[in-house]
Design a protein around this motif. Structure first.
Motif, mmCIF file in Angstrom:
data_model
loop_
_atom_site.group_PDB
_atom_site.id
_atom_site.type_symbol
_atom_site.label_atom_id
_atom_site.label_comp_id
_atom_site.label_asym_id
_atom_site.label_seq_id
_atom_site.Cartn_x
_atom_site.Cartn_y
_atom_site.Cartn_z
ATOM 1 N N ASP A 68 0.834 -1.215 0.000
ATOM 2 C CA ASP A 68 0.000 0.000 0.000
ATOM 3 C C ASP A 68 0.867 1.263 0.000
ATOM 4 O O ASP A 68 0.539 2.247 -0.656
ATOM 5 C CB ASP A 68 -0.925 0.021 1.235
ATOM 6 N N PHE A 69 1.967 1.210 0.763
ATOM 7 C CA PHE A 69 2.850 2.380 0.828
ATOM 8 C C PHE A 69 3.451 2.663 -0.548
ATOM 9 O O PHE A 69 3.494 3.819 -1.001
ATOM 10 C CB PHE A 69 3.967 2.140 1.849
ATOM 11 N N ALA A 70 3.884 1.613 -1.235
ATOM 12 C CA ALA A 70 4.466 1.800 -2.579
ATOM 13 C C ALA A 70 3.407 2.347 -3.532
ATOM 14 O O ALA A 70 3.660 3.288 -4.301
ATOM 15 C CB ALA A 70 5.027 0.471 -3.096
ATOM 16 N N ALA A 71 2.202 1.770 -3.466
ATOM 17 C CA ALA A 71 1.123 2.213 -4.370
ATOM 18 C C ALA A 71 0.763 3.676 -4.122
ATOM 19 O O ALA A 71 0.519 4.434 -5.064
ATOM 20 C CB ALA A 71 -0.106 1.321 -4.179
ATOM 21 N N ALA A 72 0.776 4.078 -2.852
ATOM 22 C CA ALA A 72 0.378 5.448 -2.499
ATOM 23 C C ALA A 72 1.478 6.467 -2.794
ATOM 24 O O ALA A 72 1.214 7.670 -2.817
ATOM 25 C CB ALA A 72 0.011 5.503 -1.015
ATOM 26 N N ASN A 73 2.698 5.975 -3.000
ATOM 27 C CA ASN A 73 3.834 6.894 -3.190
ATOM 28 C C ASN A 73 4.558 6.650 -4.511
ATOM 29 O O ASN A 73 5.765 6.902 -4.633
ATOM 30 C CB ASN A 73 4.820 6.747 -2.019
ATOM 31 N N LEU A 74 3.801 6.191 -5.501
ATOM 32 C CA LEU A 74 4.402 5.836 -6.801
ATOM 33 C C LEU A 74 5.199 6.980 -7.406
ATOM 34 O O LEU A 74 6.333 6.790 -7.871
ATOM 35 C CB LEU A 74 3.297 5.462 -7.786
ATOM 36 N N GLU A 75 4.591 8.156 -7.399
ATOM 37 C CA GLU A 75 5.239 9.306 -8.035
ATOM 38 C C GLU A 75 6.567 9.606 -7.339
ATOM 39 O O GLU A 75 7.601 9.793 -7.989
ATOM 40 C CB GLU A 75 4.287 10.506 -7.938
ATOM 41 N N ALA A 76 6.535 9.613 -6.015
ATOM 42 C CA ALA A 76 7.744 9.928 -5.243
ATOM 43 C C ALA A 76 8.823 8.860 -5.442
ATOM 44 O O ALA A 76 10.015 9.159 -5.483
ATOM 45 C CB ALA A 76 7.393 10.052 -3.757
ATOM 46 N N LEU A 77 8.397 7.611 -5.579
ATOM 47 C CA LEU A 77 9.378 6.531 -5.748
ATOM 48 C C LEU A 77 10.021 6.569 -7.127
ATOM 49 O O LEU A 77 11.217 6.297 -7.274
ATOM 50 C CB LEU A 77 8.705 5.161 -5.534
ATOM 51 N N THR A 78 9.231 6.896 -8.132
ATOM 52 C CA THR A 78 9.771 6.846 -9.496
ATOM 53 C C THR A 78 10.526 8.122 -9.877
ATOM 54 O O THR A 78 11.279 8.120 -10.838
ATOM 55 C CB THR A 78 8.654 6.571 -10.526
ATOM 56 N N TYR A 101 7.748 -13.648 -5.916
ATOM 57 C CA TYR A 101 7.139 -12.755 -4.913
ATOM 58 C C TYR A 101 7.296 -11.297 -5.335
ATOM 59 O O TYR A 101 6.400 -10.480 -5.134
ATOM 60 C CB TYR A 101 7.794 -12.931 -3.544
ATOM 61 N N VAL A 102 8.469 -10.972 -5.905
ATOM 62 C CA VAL A 102 8.716 -9.574 -6.313
ATOM 63 C C VAL A 102 7.827 -9.213 -7.509
ATOM 64 O O VAL A 102 7.257 -8.118 -7.558
ATOM 65 C CB VAL A 102 10.209 -9.339 -6.619
ATOM 66 N N GLN A 103 7.693 -10.150 -8.450
ATOM 67 C CA GLN A 103 6.782 -9.893 -9.590
ATOM 68 C C GLN A 103 5.370 -9.613 -9.098
ATOM 69 O O GLN A 103 4.699 -8.689 -9.548
ATOM 70 C CB GLN A 103 6.735 -11.114 -10.522
ATOM 71 N N ASP A 104 4.923 -10.424 -8.148
ATOM 72 C CA ASP A 104 3.568 -10.240 -7.596
ATOM 73 C C ASP A 104 3.460 -8.903 -6.862
ATOM 74 O O ASP A 104 2.423 -8.231 -6.936
ATOM 75 C CB ASP A 104 3.210 -11.389 -6.641
ATOM 76 N N PHE A 105 4.555 -8.529 -6.164
ATOM 77 C CA PHE A 105 4.579 -7.228 -5.469
ATOM 78 C C PHE A 105 4.436 -6.101 -6.492
ATOM 79 O O PHE A 105 3.682 -5.138 -6.275
ATOM 80 C CB PHE A 105 5.894 -7.082 -4.686
ATOM 81 N N GLU A 106 5.141 -6.219 -7.606
ATOM 82 C CA GLU A 106 5.087 -5.172 -8.635
ATOM 83 C C GLU A 106 3.673 -5.051 -9.206
ATOM 84 O O GLU A 106 3.166 -3.951 -9.420
ATOM 85 C CB GLU A 106 6.100 -5.472 -9.745
ATOM 86 N N THR A 107 3.041 -6.185 -9.438
ATOM 87 C CA THR A 107 1.675 -6.174 -9.958
ATOM 88 C C THR A 107 0.720 -5.538 -8.950
ATOM 89 O O THR A 107 -0.116 -4.700 -9.298
ATOM 90 C CB THR A 107 1.204 -7.619 -10.272
ATOM 91 N N ALA A 108 0.876 -5.930 -7.680
ATOM 92 C CA ALA A 108 -0.044 -5.446 -6.643
ATOM 93 C C ALA A 108 0.141 -3.959 -6.349
ATOM 94 O O ALA A 108 -0.832 -3.245 -6.103
ATOM 95 C CB ALA A 108 0.137 -6.266 -5.362
ATOM 96 N N SER A 109 1.388 -3.488 -6.380
ATOM 97 C CA SER A 109 1.659 -2.091 -5.987
ATOM 98 C C SER A 109 1.673 -1.145 -7.176
ATOM 99 O O SER A 109 1.499 0.066 -7.016
ATOM 100 C CB SER A 109 3.013 -2.002 -5.275
ATOM 101 N N GLY A 110 1.946 -1.690 -8.371
ATOM 102 C CA GLY A 110 2.079 -0.837 -9.554
ATOM 103 C C GLY A 110 3.463 -0.218 -9.670
ATOM 104 O O GLY A 110 3.749 0.536 -10.602
ATOM 105 N N TRP A 111 4.360 -0.557 -8.727
ATOM 106 C CA TRP A 111 5.725 -0.019 -8.741
ATOM 107 C C TRP A 111 6.692 -1.073 -9.285
ATOM 108 O O TRP A 111 6.740 -2.188 -8.766
ATOM 109 C CB TRP A 111 6.149 0.374 -7.326
ATOM 110 N N SER A 112 7.433 -0.707 -10.325
ATOM 111 C CA SER A 112 8.483 -1.594 -10.844
ATOM 112 C C SER A 112 9.831 -0.981 -10.464
ATOM 113 O O SER A 112 10.355 -0.137 -11.206
ATOM 114 C CB SER A 112 8.386 -1.726 -12.360
ATOM 115 N N PRO A 113 10.377 -1.367 -9.324
ATOM 116 C CA PRO A 113 11.616 -0.729 -8.867
ATOM 117 C C PRO A 113 12.762 -0.956 -9.849
ATOM 118 O O PRO A 113 12.898 -2.049 -10.409
ATOM 119 C CB PRO A 113 11.913 -1.426 -7.532
ATOM 120 N N GLU A 114 13.579 0.086 -10.020
ATOM 121 C CA GLU A 114 14.740 -0.055 -10.900
ATOM 122 C C GLU A 114 15.734 -1.039 -10.309
ATOM 123 O O GLU A 114 16.424 -1.747 -11.025
ATOM 124 C CB GLU A 114 15.429 1.297 -11.056
#
Ligand SMILES: Cc1cc2nc3c(=O)[nH]c(=O)nc-3n(C[C@H](O)[C@H](O)[C@H](O)COP(=O)(O)O)c2cc1C
Length: 178
Positions: A68-78, A101-114
């Protein structure tokens, strides 16, 4: 000097220990670091030029608060230098599962960390209640020797040298970009 936020979610505490270790390495490299549990943090402060987010896996999924934190802060993270630290026990012998697990995290949060760092977690048998200890002992037994079934002590599988290298590399990238 760059301000770096190390945000983490934890259930049994080990990801908090990893976050504190990462923060110490970043400080050794000359950065100013804030460490915060996502429970107590709603947003990423504008003053932070870089962010590391760490979360652990329970029952096949990353901590919902971290998602949820990643999803809510997408702009700031990217828009900043950022990295995700994924803590699991699958990494002990089953890297493909840890990556899934990381792929699923990316799908769930919408964040694809570099940058992603896969980190092995801990079996903290002495700190679990009876039911969790039995559950984890059973899971460990099914891993054919990869994980200890000795419930009389805790077992930390984290490769601290690898975590240090990850933090040093991140610190160097942030310094180069400053
Ligand atoms: C109840 C429970 C369920 C877990 N489920 C998984 C799992 O499905 N996959 C996995 O790789 N690790 C699993 N783990 C291992 C945790 O990711 C590991 O213990 C980690 O260090 C926990 O981090 P934390 O102390 O920050 O919560 C589980 C641990 C517990 C206690």
């Amino acid at each position: 000097m760059t301000q770096i936020l190390v945000a983490y979610g934890t259930t049994e505490g080990h990801t908090g220990t990893i976050a504190a270790f990462v923060a110490d390495v970043l400080r050794e490299q000359g950065h100013e670091v804030t460490v915060a549990d996502v429970e107590a943090l709603e947003t990423i402060p504008d003053t932070c030029a870089a962010v590391i987010l760490a979360g652990s896996v329970h029952v096949g999924k990353h901590d919902a608060q971290v998602v949820d934190f990643a999803a809510a802060n997408l702009e700031a993270l990217t828009s900043r230098a950022s990295a995700f630290v994924s803590v699991s026990l699958a990494l002990v012998g089953d890297t493909a599962e840890a990556q899934k697990y990381v792929q699923d995290f990316e799908t769930a949060s919408g964040w694809s960390p570099e940058q992603v760092s896969l980190v092995a977690g801990a079996l903290l048998y002495t700190q679990y209640g009876f039911a969790k200890r039995q559950l984890m002992r059973g899971i460990a037994a099914s891993k054919r020797g990869a994980l200890s079934t000795d419930t009389g002590q805790d077992h930390v599988y984290t490769d601290w040298d690898a975590v240090r290298r990850f933090a040093e590399d991140f610190a160097a990238q942030v310094a180069a970009a400053a």
